[in-house]
Scaffold this motif. Structure first.
Motif, PDB file in Angstrom:
ATOM      1  N   GLU A 220      -3.851  -9.957 -13.291  1.00 32.13           N
ATOM      2  CA  GLU A 220      -3.020 -11.198 -12.920  1.00 32.13           C
ATOM      3  C   GLU A 220      -1.943 -10.522 -11.839  1.00 32.13           C
ATOM      4  O   GLU A 220      -1.775 -11.173 -10.715  1.00 32.13           O
ATOM      5  CB  GLU A 220      -2.299 -11.931 -13.874  1.00 32.13           C
ATOM      6  CG  GLU A 220      -1.528 -13.134 -13.410  1.00 32.13           C
ATOM      7  CD  GLU A 220      -2.542 -14.364 -13.073  1.00 32.13           C
ATOM      8  OE1 GLU A 220      -1.712 -15.009 -12.064  1.00 32.13           O
ATOM      9  OE2 GLU A 220      -3.660 -14.333 -13.179  1.00 32.13           O
ATOM     10  N   LEU A 221      -1.287  -9.704 -12.320  1.00 31.40           N
ATOM     11  CA  LEU A 221      -0.010  -9.159 -11.283  1.00 31.40           C
ATOM     12  C   LEU A 221      -0.729  -8.253  -9.995  1.00 31.40           C
ATOM     13  O   LEU A 221      -0.298  -8.442  -9.074  1.00 31.40           O
ATOM     14  CB  LEU A 221       0.717  -7.901 -11.876  1.00 31.40           C
ATOM     15  CG  LEU A 221       1.720  -7.142 -11.284  1.00 31.40           C
ATOM     16  CD1 LEU A 221       2.777  -8.222 -11.006  1.00 31.40           C
ATOM     17  CD2 LEU A 221       2.304  -6.135 -12.050  1.00 31.40           C
ATOM     18  N   GLY A 222      -2.000  -7.725 -10.373  1.00 27.98           N
ATOM     19  CA  GLY A 222      -2.596  -6.982  -9.370  1.00 27.98           C
ATOM     20  C   GLY A 222      -3.252  -8.197  -8.080  1.00 27.98           C
ATOM     21  O   GLY A 222      -3.006  -7.960  -6.807  1.00 27.98           O
ATOM     22  N   LEU A 223      -3.708  -9.302  -8.637  1.00 30.99           N
ATOM     23  CA  LEU A 223      -4.209 -10.285  -7.959  1.00 30.99           C
ATOM     24  C   LEU A 223      -3.112 -10.829  -6.972  1.00 30.99           C
ATOM     25  O   LEU A 223      -3.109 -11.318  -5.839  1.00 30.99           O
ATOM     26  CB  LEU A 223      -5.006 -11.422  -8.580  1.00 30.99           C
ATOM     27  CG  LEU A 223      -6.239 -10.851  -9.273  1.00 30.99           C
ATOM     28  CD1 LEU A 223      -6.892 -12.085 -10.021  1.00 30.99           C
ATOM     29  CD2 LEU A 223      -7.193 -10.492  -7.991  1.00 30.99           C
TER      30      LEU A 223
ATOM     31  N   LEU B 260      -1.847  -1.680  -2.043  1.00 27.86           N
ATOM     32  CA  LEU B 260      -2.933  -2.019  -2.674  1.00 27.86           C
ATOM     33  C   LEU B 260      -4.084  -2.142  -1.568  1.00 27.86           C
ATOM     34  O   LEU B 260      -5.132  -1.647  -1.478  1.00 27.86           O
ATOM     35  CB  LEU B 260      -2.984  -3.039  -3.476  1.00 27.86           C
ATOM     36  CG  LEU B 260      -2.364  -2.925  -5.015  1.00 27.86           C
ATOM     37  CD1 LEU B 260      -2.202  -4.265  -5.517  1.00 27.86           C
ATOM     38  CD2 LEU B 260      -3.211  -1.855  -5.731  1.00 27.86           C
ATOM     39  N   LEU B 261      -3.635  -2.829  -0.400  1.00 22.77           N
ATOM     40  CA  LEU B 261      -4.925  -3.237   0.564  1.00 22.77           C
ATOM     41  C   LEU B 261      -5.186  -1.916   1.308  1.00 22.77           C
ATOM     42  O   LEU B 261      -6.053  -1.623   1.640  1.00 22.77           O
ATOM     43  CB  LEU B 261      -4.015  -4.268   1.472  1.00 22.77           C
ATOM     44  CG  LEU B 261      -4.220  -5.621   1.057  1.00 22.77           C
ATOM     45  CD1 LEU B 261      -3.557  -6.674   2.002  1.00 22.77           C
ATOM     46  CD2 LEU B 261      -5.752  -6.251   0.877  1.00 22.77           C
ATOM     47  N   GLY B 262      -4.049  -1.067   1.321  1.00 23.64           N
ATOM     48  CA  GLY B 262      -4.081   0.220   2.209  1.00 23.64           C
ATOM     49  C   GLY B 262      -4.990   1.151   1.440  1.00 23.64           C
ATOM     50  O   GLY B 262      -5.943   1.694   1.752  1.00 23.64           O
ATOM     51  N   GLY B 263      -4.888   1.133   0.096  1.00 26.67           N
ATOM     52  CA  GLY B 263      -5.671   1.922  -0.921  1.00 26.67           C
ATOM     53  C   GLY B 263      -7.317   1.514  -0.789  1.00 26.67           C
ATOM     54  O   GLY B 263      -8.026   2.209  -0.702  1.00 26.67           O
ATOM     55  N   ILE B 264      -7.381   0.104  -0.564  1.00 30.13           N
ATOM     56  CA  ILE B 264      -8.763  -0.482  -0.641  1.00 30.13           C
ATOM     57  C   ILE B 264      -9.482  -0.180   0.787  1.00 30.13           C
ATOM     58  O   ILE B 264     -10.651   0.449   0.733  1.00 30.13           O
ATOM     59  CB  ILE B 264      -8.611  -1.984  -0.783  1.00 30.13           C
ATOM     60  CG1 ILE B 264      -8.367  -2.010  -2.325  1.00 30.13           C
ATOM     61  CG2 ILE B 264     -10.082  -2.539  -0.444  1.00 30.13           C
ATOM     62  CD1 ILE B 264      -8.031  -3.609  -2.389  1.00 30.13           C
ATOM     63  N   VAL B 265      -8.659  -0.166   1.680  1.00 25.61           N
ATOM     64  CA  VAL B 265      -9.325   0.129   3.070  1.00 25.61           C
ATOM     65  C   VAL B 265      -9.393   1.518   3.210  1.00 25.61           C
ATOM     66  O   VAL B 265     -10.302   1.930   3.837  1.00 25.61           O
ATOM     67  CB  VAL B 265      -8.544  -0.255   4.192  1.00 25.61           C
ATOM     68  CG1 VAL B 265      -8.666   0.292   5.659  1.00 25.61           C
ATOM     69  CG2 VAL B 265      -8.102  -1.906   4.341  1.00 25.61           C
ATOM     70  N   GLY B 266      -8.406   2.463   2.623  1.00 24.27           N
ATOM     71  CA  GLY B 266      -8.908   3.906   2.674  1.00 24.27           C
ATOM     72  C   GLY B 266     -10.072   4.173   1.771  1.00 24.27           C
ATOM     73  O   GLY B 266     -10.802   5.207   2.169  1.00 24.27           O
TER      74      GLY B 266
ATOM     75  N   LEU C 227       3.625   1.426   6.260  1.00 25.11           N
ATOM     76  CA  LEU C 227       3.342   1.655   4.782  1.00 25.11           C
ATOM     77  C   LEU C 227       1.690   1.398   4.517  1.00 25.11           C
ATOM     78  O   LEU C 227       0.982   2.273   3.875  1.00 25.11           O
ATOM     79  CB  LEU C 227       4.010   0.750   3.845  1.00 25.11           C
ATOM     80  CG  LEU C 227       3.797   0.587   2.346  1.00 25.11           C
ATOM     81  CD1 LEU C 227       4.196   2.047   1.942  1.00 25.11           C
ATOM     82  CD2 LEU C 227       4.512  -0.489   1.829  1.00 25.11           C
ATOM     83  N   PHE C 228       1.326   0.469   5.082  1.00 24.31           N
ATOM     84  CA  PHE C 228      -0.407   0.145   4.921  1.00 24.31           C
ATOM     85  C   PHE C 228      -0.952   1.377   5.507  1.00 24.31           C
ATOM     86  O   PHE C 228      -1.976   1.925   4.944  1.00 24.31           O
ATOM     87  CB  PHE C 228      -0.620  -1.203   5.763  1.00 24.31           C
ATOM     88  CG  PHE C 228      -2.198  -1.275   5.796  1.00 24.31           C
ATOM     89  CD1 PHE C 228      -2.681  -1.885   4.851  1.00 24.31           C
ATOM     90  CD2 PHE C 228      -2.766  -1.029   6.818  1.00 24.31           C
ATOM     91  CE1 PHE C 228      -3.971  -2.153   4.763  1.00 24.31           C
ATOM     92  CE2 PHE C 228      -4.130  -1.394   7.063  1.00 24.31           C
ATOM     93  CZ  PHE C 228      -4.522  -1.928   5.925  1.00 24.31           C
ATOM     94  N   ALA C 229      -0.557   1.801   6.920  1.00 22.74           N
ATOM     95  CA  ALA C 229      -1.234   2.951   7.464  1.00 22.74           C
ATOM     96  C   ALA C 229      -1.213   4.262   6.640  1.00 22.74           C
ATOM     97  O   ALA C 229      -1.982   5.090   6.543  1.00 22.74           O
ATOM     98  CB  ALA C 229      -0.878   3.201   8.833  1.00 22.74           C
ATOM     99  N   LEU C 230      -0.043   4.523   6.197  1.00 18.08           N
ATOM    100  CA  LEU C 230       0.246   5.679   5.309  1.00 18.08           C
ATOM    101  C   LEU C 230      -0.522   5.563   3.964  1.00 18.08           C
ATOM    102  O   LEU C 230      -0.960   6.784   3.822  1.00 18.08           O
ATOM    103  CB  LEU C 230       1.953   5.819   5.095  1.00 18.08           C
ATOM    104  CG  LEU C 230       2.239   6.843   4.240  1.00 18.08           C
ATOM    105  CD1 LEU C 230       2.161   8.347   4.850  1.00 18.08           C
ATOM    106  CD2 LEU C 230       3.669   6.988   3.677  1.00 18.08           C
ATOM    107  N   THR C 231      -0.786   4.522   3.383  1.00 13.71           N
ATOM    108  CA  THR C 231      -1.558   4.506   2.213  1.00 13.71           C
ATOM    109  C   THR C 231      -2.895   4.841   2.716  1.00 13.71           C
ATOM    110  O   THR C 231      -3.564   5.563   1.818  1.00 13.71           O
ATOM    111  CB  THR C 231      -1.263   3.330   1.736  1.00 13.71           C
ATOM    112  OG1 THR C 231      -0.049   2.866   1.390  1.00 13.71           O
ATOM    113  CG2 THR C 231      -2.262   3.057   0.292  1.00 13.71           C
ATOM    114  N   VAL C 232      -3.443   4.336   3.730  1.00 15.79           N
ATOM    115  CA  VAL C 232      -4.984   4.665   4.095  1.00 15.79           C
ATOM    116  C   VAL C 232      -4.853   6.320   4.366  1.00 15.79           C
ATOM    117  O   VAL C 232      -5.889   6.657   3.789  1.00 15.79           O
ATOM    118  CB  VAL C 232      -5.365   3.784   5.263  1.00 15.79           C
ATOM    119  CG1 VAL C 232      -6.740   4.287   5.869  1.00 15.79           C
ATOM    120  CG2 VAL C 232      -5.288   2.273   5.105  1.00 15.79           C
ATOM    121  N   ALA C 233      -4.082   6.784   5.145  1.00 20.86           N
ATOM    122  CA  ALA C 233      -3.914   8.134   5.355  1.00 20.86           C
ATOM    123  C   ALA C 233      -3.881   8.922   4.399  1.00 20.86           C
ATOM    124  O   ALA C 233      -4.696  10.078   4.155  1.00 20.86           O
ATOM    125  CB  ALA C 233      -2.753   8.394   6.371  1.00 20.86           C
TER     126      ALA C 233
END
Length: 113
Positions: A10-13, A35-41, A99-105
């Motif tokens: 629930e928290l994740g969603l 979380l979105l960055g991790g998924i995209v990565g 932050l998003f791009a850093l997570t993907v990287a």
């Protein structure tokens, strides 16, 4: 155990949906972008499992420089959207884009072959 698992899901969603709401909590939006960055990565690893740069300092420079460039690019997109009168999203600001791009990287840096 199941209740604990349900709470985590629930928290994740909510964290994933939070960046798309009009006035989300900053910390939950940050978690959502991570979380979105991790998924995209992870998806990028599926499509291109090899590193894009060779070992050593080029790979580390890519980890440091690319998110900064992406953050500035998102800032420019946010300015462009504001001039057009379009709503500016949170990701249209430097910190969220970075932050998003850093997570993907980071995901690519650690898990690419």
């Amino acid at each position: 155990m199941q209740v604990f698992g349900e709470l985590l899901v629930e928290l994740g969603l909510h964290a994933v949906a939070e960046p798309f709401r009009k006035q989300p909590s900053v910390w939950v939006a940050v978690l959502g972008y991570v979380l979105l960055g991790g998924i995209v990565g992870a998806l990028s690893l599926w499509l291109m499992p090899q590193h894009l740069t060779r070992d050593g300092w080029p790979r580390l420079a890519n980890l440091v420089v690319t998110p900064v460039i992406a953050g500035f690019a998102m800032t420019l997109i946010g300015l462009w959207r504001a001039r057009r009168g379009d709503p500016v999203l949170r990701i249209d600001r430097f910190a969220y884009g970075y932050l998003f791009a850093l997570t993907v990287a980071v995901v690519r840096y650690n898990f690419a072959s």
